[in-house]
Design a protein around this motif. Structure first.
Motif, PDB file in Angstrom:
ATOM      1  N   ARG A 172      -0.915 -20.800   8.000  1.00 37.76           N
ATOM      2  CA  ARG A 172      -0.731 -20.251   9.129  1.00 37.76           C
ATOM      3  C   ARG A 172      -0.464 -18.703   9.275  1.00 37.76           C
ATOM      4  NH1 ARG A 172       3.013 -23.647  12.874  1.00 37.76           N
ATOM      5  NH2 ARG A 172       2.321 -22.228  14.464  1.00 37.76           N
ATOM      6  N   PRO A 173      -1.282 -17.873   8.735  1.00 39.69           N
ATOM      7  CA  PRO A 173      -1.191 -16.425   8.697  1.00 39.69           C
ATOM      8  C   PRO A 173      -1.004 -15.795  10.047  1.00 39.69           C
ATOM      9  CG  PRO A 173      -3.324 -16.896   8.096  1.00 39.69           C
ATOM     10  CD  PRO A 173      -2.802 -18.091   8.274  1.00 39.69           C
ATOM     11  N   ASP A 174      -0.439 -14.711  10.057  1.00 40.91           N
ATOM     12  CA  ASP A 174      -0.222 -14.010  11.065  1.00 40.91           C
ATOM     13  C   ASP A 174      -0.538 -12.348  10.516  1.00 40.91           C
ATOM     14  OD1 ASP A 174       2.016 -12.837  10.170  1.00 40.91           O
ATOM     15  OD2 ASP A 174       3.135 -13.798  11.579  1.00 40.91           O
ATOM     16  N   SER A 175      -0.246 -11.212  11.150  1.00 35.86           N
ATOM     17  CA  SER A 175      -0.719  -9.987  10.978  1.00 35.86           C
ATOM     18  C   SER A 175       0.573  -9.221  10.546  1.00 35.86           C
ATOM     19  CB  SER A 175      -1.132  -9.237  12.260  1.00 35.86           C
ATOM     20  OG  SER A 175      -0.180  -9.147  13.240  1.00 35.86           O
ATOM     21  N   THR A 176       1.728  -9.787  10.372  1.00 33.65           N
ATOM     22  CA  THR A 176       2.930  -9.288   9.836  1.00 33.65           C
ATOM     23  C   THR A 176       2.608  -8.328   8.409  1.00 33.65           C
ATOM     24  OG1 THR A 176       4.376 -10.652  10.974  1.00 33.65           O
ATOM     25  CG2 THR A 176       5.214  -9.354   9.165  1.00 33.65           C
ATOM     26  N   GLY A 177       2.863  -7.166   8.546  1.00 30.62           N
ATOM     27  CA  GLY A 177       2.814  -6.229   7.195  1.00 30.62           C
ATOM     28  C   GLY A 177       1.375  -5.825   7.101  1.00 30.62           C
ATOM     29  N   CYS A 178       0.383  -6.060   7.784  1.00 30.37           N
ATOM     30  CA  CYS A 178      -0.982  -5.491   7.706  1.00 30.37           C
ATOM     31  C   CYS A 178      -0.895  -4.113   8.204  1.00 30.37           C
ATOM     32  CB  CYS A 178      -2.070  -6.316   8.284  1.00 30.37           C
ATOM     33  SG  CYS A 178      -1.970  -8.074   7.753  1.00 30.37           S
ATOM     34  N   ALA A 179      -1.739  -3.258   7.812  1.00 32.66           N
ATOM     35  CA  ALA A 179      -1.525  -1.740   8.068  1.00 32.66           C
ATOM     36  C   ALA A 179      -2.907  -0.915   7.388  1.00 32.66           C
ATOM     37  CB  ALA A 179      -0.373  -1.222   7.870  1.00 32.66           C
TER      38      ALA A 179
ATOM     39  N   VAL B 221       9.680  -6.163  -2.499  1.00 30.81           N
ATOM     40  CA  VAL B 221       8.619  -5.887  -1.629  1.00 30.81           C
ATOM     41  C   VAL B 221       7.315  -5.565  -2.503  1.00 30.81           C
ATOM     42  CG1 VAL B 221       7.697  -4.594   0.313  1.00 30.81           C
ATOM     43  CG2 VAL B 221      10.071  -4.995   0.133  1.00 30.81           C
ATOM     44  N   GLY B 222       6.195  -6.335  -2.180  1.00 31.15           N
ATOM     45  CA  GLY B 222       4.990  -5.811  -2.865  1.00 31.15           C
ATOM     46  C   GLY B 222       3.941  -5.746  -1.815  1.00 31.15           C
ATOM     47  N   PHE B 223       2.487  -5.591  -2.191  1.00 31.32           N
ATOM     48  CA  PHE B 223       1.597  -5.339  -1.169  1.00 31.32           C
ATOM     49  C   PHE B 223       0.252  -5.994  -1.931  1.00 31.32           C
ATOM     50  CE2 PHE B 223       1.098  -1.532  -3.572  1.00 31.32           C
ATOM     51  CZ  PHE B 223      -0.312  -1.229  -3.658  1.00 31.32           C
ATOM     52  N   VAL B 224      -0.492  -6.297  -1.171  1.00 31.24           N
ATOM     53  CA  VAL B 224      -1.782  -7.028  -1.441  1.00 31.24           C
ATOM     54  C   VAL B 224      -3.007  -5.692  -0.650  1.00 31.24           C
ATOM     55  CG1 VAL B 224      -3.598  -8.740  -1.297  1.00 31.24           C
ATOM     56  CG2 VAL B 224      -1.199  -9.305  -1.390  1.00 31.24           C
ATOM     57  N   GLU B 225      -3.774  -5.423  -1.564  1.00 29.80           N
ATOM     58  CA  GLU B 225      -4.866  -4.387  -1.101  1.00 29.80           C
ATOM     59  C   GLU B 225      -6.167  -5.346  -0.571  1.00 29.80           C
ATOM     60  OE1 GLU B 225      -7.387  -0.364  -2.048  1.00 29.80           O
ATOM     61  OE2 GLU B 225      -5.956  -1.266  -3.622  1.00 29.80           O
TER      62      GLU B 225
ATOM     63  N   ALA C 213     -14.244   2.976   5.128  1.00 31.05           N
ATOM     64  CA  ALA C 213     -13.917   3.986   4.631  1.00 31.05           C
ATOM     65  C   ALA C 213     -12.258   4.325   4.757  1.00 31.05           C
ATOM     66  CB  ALA C 213     -14.421   5.395   4.951  1.00 31.05           C
ATOM     67  N   VAL C 214     -11.497   3.266   5.164  1.00 28.92           N
ATOM     68  CA  VAL C 214      -9.960   3.350   5.374  1.00 28.92           C
ATOM     69  C   VAL C 214      -9.236   2.466   4.826  1.00 28.92           C
ATOM     70  CG1 VAL C 214      -8.237   3.385   7.146  1.00 28.92           C
ATOM     71  CG2 VAL C 214     -10.541   4.340   7.692  1.00 28.92           C
ATOM     72  N   PRO C 215      -8.386   2.694   3.941  1.00 30.91           N
ATOM     73  CA  PRO C 215      -7.583   1.774   2.982  1.00 30.91           C
ATOM     74  C   PRO C 215      -6.799   0.743   3.893  1.00 30.91           C
ATOM     75  CG  PRO C 215      -7.504   3.867   2.063  1.00 30.91           C
ATOM     76  CD  PRO C 215      -8.096   4.098   3.413  1.00 30.91           C
ATOM     77  N   VAL C 216      -6.565  -0.618   3.604  1.00 32.08           N
ATOM     78  CA  VAL C 216      -6.132  -1.422   4.163  1.00 32.08           C
ATOM     79  C   VAL C 216      -5.110  -2.148   3.435  1.00 32.08           C
ATOM     80  CG1 VAL C 216      -6.192  -3.532   5.904  1.00 32.08           C
ATOM     81  CG2 VAL C 216      -7.591  -1.363   6.347  1.00 32.08           C
ATOM     82  N   VAL C 217      -3.638  -2.554   3.522  1.00 30.38           N
ATOM     83  CA  VAL C 217      -3.230  -3.223   2.676  1.00 30.38           C
ATOM     84  C   VAL C 217      -2.505  -4.305   3.570  1.00 30.38           C
ATOM     85  CG1 VAL C 217      -2.838  -1.381   1.124  1.00 30.38           C
ATOM     86  CG2 VAL C 217      -1.069  -2.023   2.831  1.00 30.38           C
ATOM     87  N   ARG C 218      -1.672  -5.214   2.928  1.00 32.83           N
ATOM     88  CA  ARG C 218      -0.769  -6.287   3.651  1.00 32.83           C
ATOM     89  C   ARG C 218       0.585  -6.241   2.494  1.00 32.83           C
ATOM     90  NH1 ARG C 218      -1.701 -11.502   6.733  1.00 32.83           N
ATOM     91  NH2 ARG C 218       0.427 -12.252   7.176  1.00 32.83           N
ATOM     92  N   VAL C 219       1.495  -5.882   3.182  1.00 33.05           N
ATOM     93  CA  VAL C 219       2.864  -5.782   2.662  1.00 33.05           C
ATOM     94  C   VAL C 219       3.482  -7.127   2.684  1.00 33.05           C
ATOM     95  CG1 VAL C 219       4.971  -4.650   2.376  1.00 33.05           C
ATOM     96  CG2 VAL C 219       2.896  -3.239   2.980  1.00 33.05           C
ATOM     97  N   VAL C 220       3.939  -7.695   1.477  1.00 35.07           N
ATOM     98  CA  VAL C 220       4.640  -8.949   1.593  1.00 35.07           C
ATOM     99  C   VAL C 220       6.193  -8.955   0.937  1.00 35.07           C
ATOM    100  CG1 VAL C 220       2.641 -10.308   1.748  1.00 35.07           C
ATOM    101  CG2 VAL C 220       3.321  -9.872  -0.317  1.00 35.07           C
TER     102      VAL C 220
END
Length: 674
Positions: free
Chosen positions: A454-461, A630-634, A641-648
């Motif tokens: 059940r994913p949500d948008s927490t940590g996405c940027a 803390v880590g992140f998934v790219e 043309a805009v980088p997006v990551v999810r920090v977990v």
């Protein structure tokens, strides 16, 4: 395909002499012919260059438009005098017309034939005009790919009162650096397909003869123009400093709205290359991922420029942003983007709204585009670096697995699913770490994993580069964890002061609200604030949250988010903020929920000011001291043309359903009223 330029050439060894009495003479040892000055200039140019296309001759001579008829007549006199001869024109490229569905192929063939372009078999044509009723027709990809292997292909779609012409796909296989390939084009078109309309496309004109004829005529005229450009020798026919006509046709789809005579161009960018900002993980001991220089934040114009090729509801993934001014004087920008269904699987796509607010239209546009790209990029797509295995197998290999919180459906360690690699936010030792892809992306095809994670948008940027995106995602992750502590624990918090109390008070009053701020500073000492807005009678509670290097900065961000929510409410329910559950919550009185009220004196801001480049490093140090890794998934999309990551983080959580341990105090009795 050509046998020489179509135009004029000197017939023989004429000599050009200046007449002592004025004017010019042509002498071939047997006869002399008096000519005018413009004719002499044309002959001098032809003698230097040989055969020249007529259009190029007029252009090279710098003839004004009003002078063209007179010069054309003078050149015709030289042809009749046998001074000049006409050179053979290029051989016309051959054209074929093929249709998928109820396309008006017969009418188009008839018009092309009447114009001197008889249709031939597709296997022998230089240009194939492939027509369809629906860009999502399942027969289209194979036919488009097959024809494009040996011929140029012009795609045409018919519709009720509209037709779409283009793009022009050059012959050949593989990805195209100067234009799209069939595979990338079909992917872009299908991303925006409306399944409810598939198979229900109307024949061109929808029974209105005038519209029907106009559509067929418009397509025929476009085909004629493409054929003329294809007949030109390489390097000819391009505007000075600009692309040639074929390249312009490759770069867009022209939508002709025949009843209003409008033309809308949908950009078709070249095939995507490597994702910007992506690359190998940083080696241990290198500069950490968040130590970016100050000033890396992109502006609205920067983002608009980066995303110019993907702003289209047909070929891109963003609709044209709409900017409005709210009652508070803030600006609200909105757009939409395609998403997969939240239940996962290969179900129908739909579009969702993304918004952003700011004190200026530029700020609002920046926030809106960033949110839209973030949401689009976090939708699941195949990842060549992912692994499909079980949690048990990964752990047996010595890897660490970050799992969803325990819930109604426990995670099965022996279940085979997709995992994504987690990179460290800070430098130093970091074990091989994986997270289920269904927990960090939306619309994953593994339905069991989606229902469990059940994913949500927490940590996405999204950000100007990967470090900037990581910093923003980290701020949101900290913010959500702090909000979870406060919201689930129902513990009253100290009030916080806004640096511009009169300005924020007036902005809230414009929306019919009064409000205050709470200090929710995170357990790791990172400043977090909540903004609470209510109607004069104490109902209609609405919240905003913010995280920054200082408490004052967090308060300002929380206030701006609150004003954004109020602006969305002002402009209607297109943002999904007025559902039945939220409406029931807003009917409750704020006095019945003491944790929403400030307790004690309003707190001054004792937070030390941390220079911007060191904010992420400082936060990581504080989190590490609090036992949080803390880590992140790219997740950067190759089309964006805009980088997006999810920090977990295994130790931090969302106010809904986190990647990490269950929150203290049991289940959340309500969704947050935002």
């Amino acid at each position: 395909m050509t046998n020489g330029p179509r135009g004029l050439a000197p017939r023989g060894p004429w000599r050009l002499l200046r007449d002592p009495g004025g004017g010019f003479l042509l002498d071939d040892d047997e006869d002399r012919v008096r000519i005018g000055e413009r004719q002499a200039h044309a002959l001098a140019l032809l003698r230097r260059r040989g055969a020249v296309a007529t259009d190029d001759l007029l252009s090279d001579l710098g003839v004004e438009p009003q002078e063209v008829p007179a010069l054309a007549g003078e050149l015709a006199d030289l042809v009749r005098s046998d001074v000049l001869v006409r050179t053979p024109g290029p051989l016309r490229p051959t054209v074929a017309v093929e249709g998928v569905g109820r396309s008006a192929t017969a009418e188009l063939r008839a018009v092309l034939n009447a114009a001197g372009n008889p249709a031939v078999d597709a296997g022998a044509a230089d240009l194939v005009v492939l027509t369809c009723d629906d860009h999502a027709d399942p027969r289209l990809p194979d036919l488009l790919t097959g024809r494009a292997r040996r011929s140029a292909v012009l795609l045409v779609r018919w519709g009720a009162g509209r037709c779409w012409i283009g793009p022009l796909i050059g012959a050949g296989g593989g990805h195209r650096s100067a234009g799209t390939c069939p595979a990338c084009l079909v992917e872009a078109l299908r991303a925006n397909a409306e399944p409810d309309l598939a198979g229900a496309a109307h024949p061109v004109g929808a029974g209105v003869p005038g519209v029907h004829g106009a559509a067929v005529g418009a397509v025929a005229a476009a085909v004629e123009g493409v054929l003329e450009e294809l007949a030109r020798p390489p390097g000819e026919g391009a505007c000075a400093g600009g692309p040639s006509s074929p390249q312009r046709w490759r770069a867009g789809i022209r939508e002709l709205r025949l009843r209003t005579c409008e033309v809308v161009v949908h950009p078709v960018p070249p095939c995507p290359g490597p994702a910007p900002g992506s690359g190998p993980a940083e080696p241990a001991g290198s500069e950490p991922a968040g130590s970016e220089p100050a000033g890396s934040e992109p502006t609205g114009s920067d983002l608009a420029g980066r995303l110019a090729g993907v702003v289209s509801g047909l070929t891109g993934f963003l609709d044209h942003p709409r900017v409005r001014r709210a009652a508070s004087g803030r600006f609200l920008a909105t757009t939409t983007h395609p998403v997969r269904p939240s239940s996962g699987g290969a179900g129908a796509r739909r579009r969702a709204t993304a918004s952003g607010a700011g004190r200026t239209a530029e700020e609002a546009l920046t926030a809106c585009l960033g949110e839209a790209v973030e949401r689009f990029s976090t939708v699941w797509r195949p990842d060549p670096d992912a692994v499909v295995t079980t949690t048990t197998t990964l752990r047996a290999a010595g890897s660490r697995v970050v799992l969803p919180a325990a819930g109604p459906r426990p995670w099965r360690e022996d279940a085979v699913t997709e995992f994504r690699s987690v990179r460290p936010v800070a430098g130093g030792a970091w074990p091989d770490t994986w997270v289920p892809a269904a927990a960090v992306t939306f619309g994953h095809p593994d339905r069991w994993a989606v229902a469990t994670a059940r994913p949500d948008s927490t940590g996405c940027a999204a950000g100007g580069d990967v470090p900037d995106a990581v910093r923003r995602g980290l701020a949101e992750l900290v913010e959500r964890d702090a909000v979870a502590d406060w919201w689930w624990g129902r513990e009253p918090r100290t009030g916080a002061a806004h640096p511009d109390p009169d300005g924020i008070r007036a902005a809230l009053a414009a929306h019919g609200r009064r409000g205050w701020f709470l200090d929710l500073t995170h357990r790791a000492g990172i400043p977090v604030a909540a903004a609470v807005g209510v109607l004069p009678d104490g109902t209609g509670t609405t919240l905003g949250f913010g995280t920054a290097a200082t408490l004052t900065g967090a308060v300002v961000r929380a206030g701006e988010e609150l004003l954004q929510v109020l602006a969305c409410l002002e402009f209607g329910d297109e943002f999904g903020l007025d559902g039945a559950g939220t409406a029931a919550w807003r009917a409750e009185h704020v006095e019945d929920h003491p944790h929403l009220l400030p307790h004690g004196d309003v707190r001054d801001d004792p937070t030390p000011v941390v220079p911007a480049p060191d904010v992420r490093t400082d936060w990581c140090s504080r989190l590490a001291a609090a036992g949080c890794e803390v880590g992140f998934v790219e997740l950067t999309h190759p089309r964006a043309a805009v980088p997006v990551v999810r920090v977990v983080s295994p130790q931090l959580r969302s106010w809904r359903r986190p990647v990490g341990p269950a929150a203290p105090g049991g289940a959340n009795p309500w969704d947050l009223p935002v």
